[in-house]
Design a protein around this motif. Structure first.
Motif, PDB file in Angstrom:
ATOM      1  N   LEU A 256       0.822  -1.209   0.000  1.00  0.00           N
ATOM      2  CA  LEU A 256       0.000   0.000   0.000  1.00  0.00           C
ATOM      3  C   LEU A 256       0.857   1.261   0.000  1.00  0.00           C
ATOM      4  O   LEU A 256       0.482   2.274  -0.593  1.00  0.00           O
ATOM      5  CB  LEU A 256      -0.955  -0.022   1.193  1.00  0.00           C
ATOM      6  CG  LEU A 256      -2.034  -1.105   1.124  1.00  0.00           C
ATOM      7  CD1 LEU A 256      -2.857  -1.106   2.406  1.00  0.00           C
ATOM      8  CD2 LEU A 256      -2.929  -0.940  -0.090  1.00  0.00           C
TER       9      LEU A 256
ATOM     10  N   VAL B 257       0.607   4.370  -2.661  1.00  0.00           N
ATOM     11  CA  VAL B 257       0.485   5.793  -2.302  1.00  0.00           C
ATOM     12  C   VAL B 257       1.634   6.588  -2.905  1.00  0.00           C
ATOM     13  O   VAL B 257       1.429   7.680  -3.439  1.00  0.00           O
ATOM     14  CB  VAL B 257       0.444   5.963  -0.770  1.00  0.00           C
ATOM     15  CG1 VAL B 257       0.573   7.420  -0.378  1.00  0.00           C
ATOM     16  CG2 VAL B 257      -0.836   5.380  -0.217  1.00  0.00           C
TER      17      VAL B 257
ATOM     18  N   VAL C 163      -5.811   4.282   2.196  1.00  0.00           N
ATOM     19  CA  VAL C 163      -4.745   3.376   2.642  1.00  0.00           C
ATOM     20  C   VAL C 163      -4.554   3.495   4.153  1.00  0.00           C
ATOM     21  O   VAL C 163      -4.380   2.484   4.846  1.00  0.00           O
ATOM     22  CB  VAL C 163      -3.433   3.663   1.883  1.00  0.00           C
ATOM     23  CG1 VAL C 163      -2.249   3.007   2.555  1.00  0.00           C
ATOM     24  CG2 VAL C 163      -3.561   3.204   0.450  1.00  0.00           C
TER      25      VAL C 163
ATOM     26  N   THR D 241      -7.346   1.672   5.796  1.00  0.00           N
ATOM     27  CA  THR D 241      -7.141   0.235   5.596  1.00  0.00           C
ATOM     28  C   THR D 241      -6.090  -0.303   6.560  1.00  0.00           C
ATOM     29  O   THR D 241      -6.284  -1.357   7.175  1.00  0.00           O
ATOM     30  CB  THR D 241      -6.709  -0.047   4.145  1.00  0.00           C
ATOM     31  OG1 THR D 241      -7.724   0.441   3.265  1.00  0.00           O
ATOM     32  CG2 THR D 241      -6.487  -1.516   3.915  1.00  0.00           C
ATOM     33  N   LEU D 242      -4.981   0.407   6.711  1.00  0.00           N
ATOM     34  CA  LEU D 242      -3.931  -0.044   7.627  1.00  0.00           C
ATOM     35  C   LEU D 242      -4.389   0.021   9.083  1.00  0.00           C
ATOM     36  O   LEU D 242      -4.031  -0.846   9.886  1.00  0.00           O
ATOM     37  CB  LEU D 242      -2.656   0.769   7.424  1.00  0.00           C
ATOM     38  CG  LEU D 242      -1.908   0.470   6.136  1.00  0.00           C
ATOM     39  CD1 LEU D 242      -0.711   1.405   5.982  1.00  0.00           C
ATOM     40  CD2 LEU D 242      -1.469  -0.981   6.086  1.00  0.00           C
TER      41      LEU D 242
END
Length: 52
Positions: free
Chosen positions: A18, A22, A34, A37-38
Motif C-alpha cells: 500500500l 500511495v 490506505v 485500511t492499515l
C-alpha cells in the motif's frame, strides 16, 4: 510464536504494497483510504492476537 510472526509479516507486506501504491499515485484520497485500511488491519491484528 510462529503464528504471530506470520501475522506481523503479512501486515508488513500489506503495508509495503500500500505504501508503494500511495508513493506512485501521490494522491491524498488514496492516502486516506490506505491509512484507514492499515488502521483496520492493525486493529484486527491486535484484537485477534489477544484472543489466541
Amino acid at each position: 510464536m510462529v503464528e504471530m510472526l506470520m501475522r506481523v509479516f503479512a501486515f508488513a507486506v500489506l503495508a509495503g504494497f500500500l505504501a508503494i501504491l500511495v508513493y506512485r499515485l501521490g494522491r491524498v484520497d488514496i492516502a486516506v483510504v490506505v491509512g484507514v485500511t492499515l488502521l483496520m488491519a492493525g486493529w484486527d491484528l491486535f484484537v485477534s492476537s489477544r484472543r489466541s
